[in-house]
Design an enzyme around this catalytic site. Structure first.
Site: not given
Length: 253
Positions: A181-182, A188, A185
């Site tokens: 998940h991190e 991105h 980020h």
């Protein structure tokens, strides 16, 4: 006796032993309760600050001011809150973290977690995987819980530098998903900074969660495809649905 830290708390709540879950919950919030006056005063000051800036900038309310940056109508916000409140009784019937399926979890060291994430995100292509390896191997990630370190996990950085990721890694499935998940980020942000000028590189929360949630969806598909038996598949599906529900719930609060 077990020390209750932020990093260990969720892991304790996943225990099949109800007494362990109860003791962990009461132990953590008993400590928070000692600071209730300080927390209330801090919250009051934050509310006053929001009200001041909303009034100074000619908004009708602090709520409209908070939603303006993402162009979200107040009606949408109110509808989400009403929906959450309407379904709270069902939420309160369950332990949020303990698996409904029997114990099928296993210890997953961080080095193994990195390999799982790399394999799970292979559909995004070799360039993406190469950047993941770069983040894993070149100091982007503060991995383990430490004294004085803040809780939770997040990705952050400044324009012109690679992102940094904070984890409080515990050797379980939950934290493997947190890593995926991190890093969603982080990558991105990396690509946004690489291709956009400073003024356009930032993005709103509704956009931010697309990359991270996509990574989680790819990871669960990989794990299901490579699971060994039906019990493990049931555990993985249960885990992913619980995580997805919790994510939606947090984003509407």
């Amino acid at each position: 006796p077990v020390e209750i830290t932020h990093g260990k708390y969720v892991k304790l709540l996943e225990s099949q032993n109800r007494d362990v879950r109860k003791a962990a919950f009461e132990g953590l919030y008993e400590s928070y309760g000692k600071f209730k006056n300080t927390l209330a005063a801090t919250y009051r000051a934050n509310v006053k600050q929001a009200g001041f800036f909303a009034k100074a900038r000619k908004y009708e309310s602090s709520l409209k001011a908070a939603l303006a940056g993402s162009h979200i109508p107040v009606e949408v916000y109110d509808s989400l809150i009403e929906s959450v409140h309407a379904h709270l009784p069902a939420l309160h019937e369950y332990d949020l973290y303990v698996p409904m399926v029997g114990e099928a979890d296993k210890k997953i060291p961080y080095e193994e977690a990195k390999e799982i994430v790399l394999n799970g995100l292979a559909p995004l292509g070799e360039d993406y995987q190469e950047l993941l390896r770069k983040g894993f191997n070149e100091g982007w990630i503060d991995v383990y819980e430490n004294e004085g370190k803040r809780s939770g996990a997040y990705s952050w950085g400044a324009y012109g530098t690679h992102p940094y990721v904070l984890l409080n890694y515990q050797d379980n499935l939950n934290n493997v998903f947190t890593l995926a998940h991190e890093m969603g980020h982080a990558l991105h942000s990396y690509h946004s900074d690489e291709t956009q000028d400073y003024i356009y590189a930032g993005y709103k929360i509704f956009v931010a969660e697309v990359a991270s949630t996509c990574n989680e969806a790819l990871l669960i598909r990989y794990l299901l495809d490579h699971s060994k038996d039906d019990v493990e598949k049931a555990y993985l599906l249960n885990y992913f649905l619980e995580q997805f529900r919790s994510t939606l719930f947090r984003q509407t609060m």
